[in-house]
Design an enzyme around this catalytic site. Structure first.
Site, PDB file in Angstrom:
ATOM      1  N   GLU A  43      37.141-103.639  33.203  1.00 52.47           N
ATOM      2  CA  GLU A  43      35.860-102.968  32.982  1.00 52.47           C
ATOM      3  C   GLU A  43      36.099-101.747  32.098  1.00 52.47           C
ATOM      4  O   GLU A  43      36.953-100.912  32.403  1.00 52.47           O
ATOM      5  CB  GLU A  43      35.184-102.529  34.284  1.00 52.47           C
ATOM      6  CG  GLU A  43      33.812-101.933  33.989  1.00 52.47           C
ATOM      7  CD  GLU A  43      33.042-101.365  35.182  1.00 52.47           C
ATOM      8  OE1 GLU A  43      31.856-101.064  35.013  1.00 52.47           O
ATOM      9  OE2 GLU A  43      33.641-101.204  36.269  1.00 52.47           O
ATOM     10  N   ASP A  95      40.585 -93.696  26.006  1.00 54.37           N
ATOM     11  CA  ASP A  95      39.431 -94.054  25.190  1.00 54.37           C
ATOM     12  C   ASP A  95      39.568 -95.517  24.802  1.00 54.37           C
ATOM     13  O   ASP A  95      40.627 -95.944  24.320  1.00 54.37           O
ATOM     14  CB  ASP A  95      39.383 -93.171  23.938  1.00 54.37           C
ATOM     15  CG  ASP A  95      38.061 -93.332  23.206  1.00 54.37           C
ATOM     16  OD1 ASP A  95      37.629 -94.485  22.998  1.00 54.37           O
ATOM     17  OD2 ASP A  95      37.458 -92.309  22.849  1.00 54.37           O
ATOM     18  N   ASP A 117      27.364 -96.084  27.158  1.00 53.90           N
ATOM     19  CA  ASP A 117      26.653 -94.977  26.508  1.00 53.90           C
ATOM     20  C   ASP A 117      25.936 -95.496  25.261  1.00 53.90           C
ATOM     21  O   ASP A 117      26.516 -96.243  24.472  1.00 53.90           O
ATOM     22  CB  ASP A 117      27.646 -93.873  26.110  1.00 53.90           C
ATOM     23  CG  ASP A 117      28.276 -93.216  27.337  1.00 53.90           C
ATOM     24  OD1 ASP A 117      27.717 -93.357  28.440  1.00 53.90           O
ATOM     25  OD2 ASP A 117      29.327 -92.571  27.195  1.00 53.90           O
ATOM     26  N   ASP A 153      20.185-101.029  31.056  1.00 49.95           N
ATOM     27  CA  ASP A 153      18.728-100.931  31.154  1.00 49.95           C
ATOM     28  C   ASP A 153      18.164-100.397  29.837  1.00 49.95           C
ATOM     29  O   ASP A 153      16.960-100.166  29.742  1.00 49.95           O
ATOM     30  CB  ASP A 153      18.317 -99.988  32.296  1.00 49.95           C
ATOM     31  CG  ASP A 153      18.638 -98.551  31.955  1.00 49.95           C
ATOM     32  OD1 ASP A 153      19.733 -98.295  31.410  1.00 49.95           O
ATOM     33  OD2 ASP A 153      17.787 -97.668  32.198  1.00 49.95           O
ATOM     34  N   THR A 192      26.180-101.857  39.800  1.00 55.77           N
ATOM     35  CA  THR A 192      26.935-100.663  39.423  1.00 55.77           C
ATOM     36  C   THR A 192      26.135 -99.438  39.897  1.00 55.77           C
ATOM     37  O   THR A 192      24.977 -99.564  40.305  1.00 55.77           O
ATOM     38  CB  THR A 192      27.121-100.571  37.893  1.00 55.77           C
ATOM     39  OG1 THR A 192      25.923-100.062  37.294  1.00 55.77           O
ATOM     40  CG2 THR A 192      27.467-101.921  37.285  1.00 55.77           C
ATOM     41  N   GLU A 193      26.764 -98.255  39.803  1.00 52.53           N
ATOM     42  CA  GLU A 193      26.046 -97.033  40.196  1.00 52.53           C
ATOM     43  C   GLU A 193      24.763 -96.872  39.367  1.00 52.53           C
ATOM     44  O   GLU A 193      23.687 -96.605  39.890  1.00 52.53           O
ATOM     45  CB  GLU A 193      26.948 -95.803  40.009  1.00 52.53           C
ATOM     46  CG  GLU A 193      27.738 -95.425  41.244  1.00 52.53           C
ATOM     47  CD  GLU A 193      29.237 -95.698  41.106  1.00 52.53           C
ATOM     48  OE1 GLU A 193      29.665 -96.237  40.067  1.00 52.53           O
ATOM     49  OE2 GLU A 193      29.978 -95.378  42.060  1.00 52.53           O
ATOM     50  N   TYR A 194      24.906 -97.049  38.051  1.00 55.72           N
ATOM     51  CA  TYR A 194      23.746 -96.870  37.166  1.00 55.72           C
ATOM     52  C   TYR A 194      22.706 -97.960  37.394  1.00 55.72           C
ATOM     53  O   TYR A 194      21.509 -97.708  37.303  1.00 55.72           O
ATOM     54  CB  TYR A 194      24.197 -96.861  35.693  1.00 55.72           C
ATOM     55  CG  TYR A 194      24.600 -95.491  35.215  1.00 55.72           C
ATOM     56  CD1 TYR A 194      25.719 -94.848  35.748  1.00 55.72           C
ATOM     57  CD2 TYR A 194      23.882 -94.829  34.229  1.00 55.72           C
ATOM     58  CE1 TYR A 194      26.101 -93.593  35.318  1.00 55.72           C
ATOM     59  CE2 TYR A 194      24.259 -93.570  33.795  1.00 55.72           C
ATOM     60  CZ  TYR A 194      25.363 -92.954  34.334  1.00 55.72           C
ATOM     61  OH  TYR A 194      25.729 -91.705  33.897  1.00 55.72           O
TER      62      TYR A 194
HETATM   63  N1  SAM Z   1      29.782 -98.428  34.290  1.00 54.57           N
HETATM   64  C1  SAM Z   1      29.279 -97.378  35.177  1.00 54.57           C
HETATM   65  C2  SAM Z   1      27.992 -97.796  35.800  1.00 54.57           C
HETATM   66  O1  SAM Z   1      27.374 -98.766  35.311  1.00 54.57           O
HETATM   67  O2  SAM Z   1      27.574 -97.174  36.784  1.00 54.57           O
HETATM   68  C3  SAM Z   1      29.167 -96.037  34.423  1.00 54.57           C
HETATM   69  C4  SAM Z   1      28.164 -95.979  33.321  1.00 54.57           C
HETATM   70  S1  SAM Z   1      28.212 -94.439  32.410  1.00 54.57           S
HETATM   71  C5  SAM Z   1      26.674 -94.387  31.610  1.00 54.57           C
HETATM   72  C6  SAM Z   1      29.306 -94.834  31.067  1.00 54.57           C
HETATM   73  C7  SAM Z   1      30.754 -94.503  31.359  1.00 54.57           C
HETATM   74  O3  SAM Z   1      31.562 -95.010  30.297  1.00 54.57           O
HETATM   75  C8  SAM Z   1      31.030 -93.016  31.441  1.00 54.57           C
HETATM   76  O4  SAM Z   1      31.752 -92.735  32.619  1.00 54.57           O
HETATM   77  C9  SAM Z   1      31.841 -92.726  30.176  1.00 54.57           C
HETATM   78  O5  SAM Z   1      32.749 -91.660  30.334  1.00 54.57           O
HETATM   79  C10 SAM Z   1      32.528 -94.055  29.941  1.00 54.57           C
HETATM   80  N2  SAM Z   1      32.883 -94.296  28.533  1.00 54.57           N
HETATM   81  C11 SAM Z   1      32.035 -94.217  27.483  1.00 54.57           C
HETATM   82  N3  SAM Z   1      32.670 -94.484  26.337  1.00 54.57           N
HETATM   83  C12 SAM Z   1      33.968 -94.752  26.666  1.00 54.57           C
HETATM   84  C13 SAM Z   1      35.124 -95.088  25.928  1.00 54.57           C
HETATM   85  N4  SAM Z   1      35.088 -95.186  24.586  1.00 54.57           N
HETATM   86  N5  SAM Z   1      36.273 -95.291  26.581  1.00 54.57           N
HETATM   87  C14 SAM Z   1      36.340 -95.168  27.933  1.00 54.57           C
HETATM   88  N6  SAM Z   1      35.268 -94.844  28.690  1.00 54.57           N
HETATM   89  C15 SAM Z   1      34.097 -94.636  28.078  1.00 54.57           C
END
Ligand code: SAM
Length: 213
Positions: A43, A95, A117, A153, A192-194
């Site tokens: 993931e 990253d 994101d 979403d 997921t949380e979101y």
């Molecule tokens: N997947 C989880 C959920 O659905 O509840 C979290 C969603 S949150 C909006 C997006 C997560 O992806 C954040 O914790 C962010 O730090 C991480 N993230 C975004 N771009 C990333 C990247 N290039 N590499 C690693 N993590 C990343």
């Protein structure tokens, strides 16, 4: 020492048994981490880890790796591991842009992107995790018959993701514009949380599963 008694998320992550340090050193050898030949599912952007931890608990014969960019967020997943350690899950703080330096060709069995994101500005499109630039990276690490599952979403991000697929060697295997009303695609769905937060607000959840033609 209990995690919440320690300050400094980076230090805590550096000392945690569930976090893989120097992940590039394991390229092509991830099975050694788990000491078995079970498939490895990844993931990307795992946040606090609820989705991946639930899957790991449900499927002991599958290995799970979670990638998260921010240590403060990853820490929440580690706190869950203190309550319930699982042998088939590990985390990496990195990253996702660097995944081809960390995984070898075909090493990953499945990829999950959940509520990635949106990066709404056009000039940031290549940072979006379902962008063609990222699909190219996934192509390099996913086994040839592996799949990628994406949930969100965010309608604009999902429309973008669908358009990106059309321009690549990937194709859509299944798709839903209202996942929670789609009985067949909901089978085995792990929230997921979101997903919990946004579906409770009445937002439809979009999902696709893609593969390479
Ligand atoms: N997947 C989880 C959920 O659905 O509840 C979290 C969603 S949150 C909006 C997006 C997560 O992806 C954040 O914790 C962010 O730090 C991480 N993230 C975004 N771009 C990333 C990247 N290039 N590499 C690693 N993590 C990343």
């Amino acid at each position: 020492m209990r995690l919440r008694n320690v300050t400094g998320s980076r230090e805590m992550i550096a000392a945690n048994e569930f976090v893989i340090q120097n992940p590039g050193e394991w390229k092509g050898k991830w099975k050694d981490i788990f000491q078995n030949k079970n498939p490895i599912r990844l993931e990307i952007g795992m946040g606090k880890g609820r989705f991946l931890i639930t899957l790991a608990r449900q499927n002991p014969s599958v290995n799970y790796l979670g990638i998260e960019k921010y240590s403060t967020v990853l820490l929440r997943a580690l706190q869950k591991m203190e309550e319930e350690p699982l042998p088939n899950i590990r985390f990496i703080r990195m990253d996702a842009e660097e995944i081809t330096e960390v995984f070898a060709q075909g090493e990953i069995d499945r990829i999950y992107l959940n509520f990635s994101d949106p990066w709404p500005k056009d000039r940031h499109a290549k940072r979006r995790l379902p962008s063609r630039q990222f699909l190219e990276r996934y192509d390099q690490i996913l086994k040839s018959d592996g799949t990628l599952e994406f949930k969100t979403d965010n309608k604009d991000l999902f429309t973008f993701a669908e358009e990106e697929v059309a321009d690549t060697k990937w194709a859509i295997r299944s798709i839903s514009y209202d996942l929670h009303a789609d009985a067949s695609m909901m089978e085995g769905n792990v929230m997921t949380e979101y997903e919990e937060k946004f579906s409770a607000m009445g937002n439809p959840i979009y999902k696709y599963v893609i593969y390479r033609r």
